[in-house]
Design a protein around this motif. Sequence first.
Motif, PDB file in Angstrom:
ATOM      1  N   LYS A   1       4.138  -0.026   1.912  1.00 54.09           N
ATOM      2  CA  LYS A   1       2.772   0.470   1.774  1.00 54.09           C
ATOM      3  C   LYS A   1       1.965  -0.147   2.912  1.00 54.09           C
ATOM      4  O   LYS A   1       1.955  -1.357   3.074  1.00 54.09           O
ATOM      5  CB  LYS A   1       2.242   0.054   0.419  1.00 54.09           C
ATOM      6  CG  LYS A   1       0.870   0.547   0.145  1.00 54.09           C
ATOM      7  CD  LYS A   1       0.451   0.098  -1.251  1.00 54.09           C
ATOM      8  CE  LYS A   1      -0.947   0.442  -1.483  1.00 54.09           C
ATOM      9  NZ  LYS A   1      -1.454  -0.059  -2.688  1.00 54.09           N
ATOM     10  N   MET A   2       1.341   0.715   3.717  1.00 59.00           N
ATOM     11  CA  MET A   2       0.589   0.218   4.865  1.00 59.00           C
ATOM     12  C   MET A   2      -0.875   0.637   4.745  1.00 59.00           C
ATOM     13  O   MET A   2      -1.176   1.771   4.438  1.00 59.00           O
ATOM     14  CB  MET A   2       1.160   0.783   6.167  1.00 59.00           C
ATOM     15  CG  MET A   2       2.544   0.281   6.455  1.00 59.00           C
ATOM     16  SD  MET A   2       3.087   0.581   8.132  1.00 59.00           S
ATOM     17  CE  MET A   2       3.218   2.278   8.258  1.00 59.00           C
ATOM     18  N   GLU A   3      -1.721  -0.326   5.028  1.00 57.53           N
ATOM     19  CA  GLU A   3      -3.169  -0.054   5.086  1.00 57.53           C
ATOM     20  C   GLU A   3      -3.672  -0.546   6.436  1.00 57.53           C
ATOM     21  O   GLU A   3      -3.400  -1.673   6.820  1.00 57.53           O
ATOM     22  CB  GLU A   3      -3.901  -0.794   3.968  1.00 57.53           C
ATOM     23  CG  GLU A   3      -3.692  -0.213   2.625  1.00 57.53           C
ATOM     24  CD  GLU A   3      -4.476  -0.952   1.567  1.00 57.53           C
ATOM     25  OE1 GLU A   3      -5.439  -1.670   1.935  1.00 57.53           O
ATOM     26  OE2 GLU A   3      -4.150  -0.815   0.411  1.00 57.53           O
ATOM     27  N   SER A   4      -4.358   0.332   7.099  1.00 58.02           N
ATOM     28  CA  SER A   4      -4.899  -0.069   8.416  1.00 58.02           C
ATOM     29  C   SER A   4      -6.397   0.237   8.477  1.00 58.02           C
ATOM     30  O   SER A   4      -6.887   1.146   7.798  1.00 58.02           O
ATOM     31  CB  SER A   4      -4.163   0.670   9.537  1.00 58.02           C
ATOM     32  OG  SER A   4      -4.419   2.046   9.487  1.00 58.02           O
ATOM     33  N   SER A   5      -7.052  -0.508   9.277  1.00 58.70           N
ATOM     34  CA  SER A   5      -8.483  -0.228   9.538  1.00 58.70           C
ATOM     35  C   SER A   5      -8.704  -0.282  11.047  1.00 58.70           C
ATOM     36  O   SER A   5      -8.121  -1.100  11.752  1.00 58.70           O
ATOM     37  CB  SER A   5      -9.371  -1.236   8.804  1.00 58.70           C
ATOM     38  OG  SER A   5      -9.103  -2.537   9.268  1.00 58.70           O
TER      39      SER A   5
ATOM     40  N   SER B   1      -7.195  -3.924  11.712  1.00 53.79           N
ATOM     41  CA  SER B   1      -6.221  -4.647  10.847  1.00 53.79           C
ATOM     42  C   SER B   1      -5.125  -3.674  10.387  1.00 53.79           C
ATOM     43  O   SER B   1      -5.357  -2.471  10.301  1.00 53.79           O
ATOM     44  CB  SER B   1      -6.916  -5.253   9.634  1.00 53.79           C
ATOM     45  OG  SER B   1      -7.431  -4.231   8.824  1.00 53.79           O
ATOM     46  N   LEU B   2      -3.983  -4.255  10.100  1.00 52.18           N
ATOM     47  CA  LEU B   2      -2.841  -3.472   9.572  1.00 52.18           C
ATOM     48  C   LEU B   2      -2.210  -4.321   8.455  1.00 52.18           C
ATOM     49  O   LEU B   2      -1.815  -5.450   8.692  1.00 52.18           O
ATOM     50  CB  LEU B   2      -1.817  -3.191  10.690  1.00 52.18           C
ATOM     51  CG  LEU B   2      -0.569  -2.442  10.273  1.00 52.18           C
ATOM     52  CD1 LEU B   2      -0.906  -1.043   9.745  1.00 52.18           C
ATOM     53  CD2 LEU B   2       0.387  -2.345  11.432  1.00 52.18           C
ATOM     54  N   LYS B   3      -2.192  -3.735   7.270  1.00 53.75           N
ATOM     55  CA  LYS B   3      -1.619  -4.416   6.092  1.00 53.75           C
ATOM     56  C   LYS B   3      -0.360  -3.653   5.673  1.00 53.75           C
ATOM     57  O   LYS B   3      -0.440  -2.467   5.432  1.00 53.75           O
ATOM     58  CB  LYS B   3      -2.623  -4.359   4.953  1.00 53.75           C
ATOM     59  CG  LYS B   3      -2.638  -5.577   4.111  1.00 53.75           C
ATOM     60  CD  LYS B   3      -3.442  -5.318   2.868  1.00 53.75           C
ATOM     61  CE  LYS B   3      -4.704  -6.036   2.799  1.00 53.75           C
ATOM     62  NZ  LYS B   3      -5.432  -5.806   1.586  1.00 53.75           N
TER      63      LYS B   3
ATOM     64  N   LEU C   1      11.234  -8.388  -4.450  1.00 54.44           N
ATOM     65  CA  LEU C   1      10.487  -9.271  -3.568  1.00 54.44           C
ATOM     66  C   LEU C   1       9.202  -8.559  -3.146  1.00 54.44           C
ATOM     67  O   LEU C   1       9.231  -7.490  -2.575  1.00 54.44           O
ATOM     68  CB  LEU C   1      11.311  -9.599  -2.322  1.00 54.44           C
ATOM     69  CG  LEU C   1      12.603 -10.354  -2.560  1.00 54.44           C
ATOM     70  CD1 LEU C   1      13.370 -10.453  -1.262  1.00 54.44           C
ATOM     71  CD2 LEU C   1      12.334 -11.739  -3.085  1.00 54.44           C
ATOM     72  N   ASP C   2       8.199  -9.119  -3.488  1.00 58.94           N
ATOM     73  CA  ASP C   2       6.910  -8.559  -2.997  1.00 58.94           C
ATOM     74  C   ASP C   2       6.455  -9.479  -1.872  1.00 58.94           C
ATOM     75  O   ASP C   2       6.174 -10.652  -2.111  1.00 58.94           O
ATOM     76  CB  ASP C   2       5.876  -8.520  -4.102  1.00 58.94           C
ATOM     77  CG  ASP C   2       6.160  -7.447  -5.111  1.00 58.94           C
ATOM     78  OD1 ASP C   2       6.803  -6.457  -4.684  1.00 58.94           O
ATOM     79  OD2 ASP C   2       5.713  -7.566  -6.233  1.00 58.94           O
ATOM     80  N   ARG C   3       6.502  -8.939  -0.793  1.00 59.49           N
ATOM     81  CA  ARG C   3       6.114  -9.753   0.349  1.00 59.49           C
ATOM     82  C   ARG C   3       4.994  -9.060   1.092  1.00 59.49           C
ATOM     83  O   ARG C   3       4.935  -7.832   1.141  1.00 59.49           O
ATOM     84  CB  ARG C   3       7.259  -9.902   1.309  1.00 59.49           C
ATOM     85  CG  ARG C   3       8.299 -10.830   0.806  1.00 59.49           C
ATOM     86  CD  ARG C   3       9.217 -11.082   1.910  1.00 59.49           C
ATOM     87  NE  ARG C   3      10.401 -11.706   1.379  1.00 59.49           N
ATOM     88  CZ  ARG C   3      11.505 -11.860   1.996  1.00 59.49           C
ATOM     89  NH1 ARG C   3      11.625 -11.370   3.182  1.00 59.49           N
ATOM     90  NH2 ARG C   3      12.521 -12.449   1.454  1.00 59.49           N
ATOM     91  N   MET C   4       4.277  -9.877   1.693  1.00 58.46           N
ATOM     92  CA  MET C   4       3.170  -9.329   2.475  1.00 58.46           C
ATOM     93  C   MET C   4       3.342  -9.819   3.890  1.00 58.46           C
ATOM     94  O   MET C   4       3.655 -10.969   4.108  1.00 58.46           O
ATOM     95  CB  MET C   4       1.858  -9.848   1.899  1.00 58.46           C
ATOM     96  CG  MET C   4       0.704  -9.144   2.416  1.00 58.46           C
ATOM     97  SD  MET C   4      -0.670  -9.581   1.441  1.00 58.46           S
ATOM     98  CE  MET C   4      -1.867  -8.851   2.371  1.00 58.46           C
ATOM     99  N   MET C   5       3.209  -8.924   4.784  1.00 63.77           N
ATOM    100  CA  MET C   5       3.383  -9.335   6.153  1.00 63.77           C
ATOM    101  C   MET C   5       2.062  -9.384   6.827  1.00 63.77           C
ATOM    102  O   MET C   5       1.257  -8.564   6.698  1.00 63.77           O
ATOM    103  CB  MET C   5       4.296  -8.380   6.881  1.00 63.77           C
ATOM    104  CG  MET C   5       5.662  -8.475   6.317  1.00 63.77           C
ATOM    105  SD  MET C   5       6.834  -7.339   6.954  1.00 63.77           S
ATOM    106  CE  MET C   5       6.810  -7.266   8.553  1.00 63.77           C
TER     107      MET C   5
END
Length: 192
Positions: free
Chosen positions: A7-11, A178-180, A188-192
Amino acid sequence: MQIPQLKMESSFARLGLNVTKATHEIKQPQAEMNLRQQPAELTIEQARTELQIDSSQARANIGIMTPMQFSDSNASYGYQKAMQAIAEKSQEGDRLMRIHTKENAIAAIGRERGMRVLDSGYSPPASSGDEGVDISIQLKPVVINVRRNGMSMDPVIRPPEFTYIPGKVEPYILQQNSLKIEVVGSQLDRMM
């Protein structure tokens, strides 16, 4: 089975701009004309009027003569008497010549000469009606000279003054980009 998903979120980045407008000024300094008017020159010359009064004839009329006038007057009187005597002698000769008239011409001429009243002699000429004064006036015109000296001009021209200040654009960041990225559905829930 659960497949993991990303799942990617960008602004997006947001930029702001500080804009300073350019300024442009034009000033025109006033020119100087430097006019000089030389005064005109006016000269007026009035020549003297000549007045001549000749009273020699008036003086001669009352018996006060110049030597030339006295000489001319005596010469004229003598000429007149000489012509009168010549005329008388000529008439007497004509009378003596006419014997046929039976006139005693010699006795008649003698009688006429004896009865004649003698003149007193010289008498000055009669006065004239205008009293003998000659007046003459010579008018001389006025001479007017006008000299125009004119005008001199020495202009000082001043060029326009330009002032230009260029504008500025200064960017600044209102919001960072930003890019999430998230992995969903796995253990595994990981956040990069």
